[in-house]
Design an enzyme around this catalytic site. Structure first.
Site, short mmCIF file in Angstrom:
data_model
loop_
_atom_site.label_atom_id
_atom_site.label_comp_id
_atom_site.label_asym_id
_atom_site.label_seq_id
_atom_site.Cartn_x
_atom_site.Cartn_y
_atom_site.Cartn_z
CB ALA A 185 -0.91 0.02 1.23
N GLY A 219 0.41 5.39 0.92
CA GLY A 219 -0.50 6.35 1.52
C GLY A 219 0.03 7.77 1.41
N GLY A 276 3.69 7.38 3.11
CA GLY A 276 4.31 6.14 3.58
C GLY A 276 3.98 4.99 2.66
CB SER A 289 2.66 -0.97 4.30
OG SER A 289 1.51 -1.18 3.50
CB CYS A 345 -7.57 -0.32 -0.08
SG CYS A 345 -5.90 0.04 0.48
#
Length: 77
Positions: free
Chosen positions: A8, A10, A21, A23, A39
């Site tokens: 992901a 963000g 960020g 992940s 999501c």
């Protein structure tokens, strides 16, 4: 499956300040994702590098992400 979520990105902007960020699911307990819809995409599940047969440690993933970042954006030190 091929469409499962593995990472992901963000981005948030509040009062002219940006937050960002990423992940990457390296070796999580995928059972923890059973009670959420990541999501808001209910038709796909969640996977990890380990679940896909990629044997990588967090240090391996960190080094690969840093190397890719440097290739794209230059040195970050």
């Amino acid at each position: 499956s091929r469409e499962d979520k593995i990472a992901a990105i963000g981005v948030k902007v509040r009062k002219w300040v940006s937050f960002h960020g990423i992940s990457l699911n390296v070796e999580p307990d995928l059972g923890h994702f059973g009670g959420i819809v990541p999501c808001g995409i209910a038709e796909h599940g969640v996977t990890s590098l380990m679940d896909l047969g990629v044997l990588a440690s967090m240090d391996d993933a960190d080094a690969a992400l840093k190397a890719s970042f440097r290739r794209v954006f230059g040195a970050v030190d």
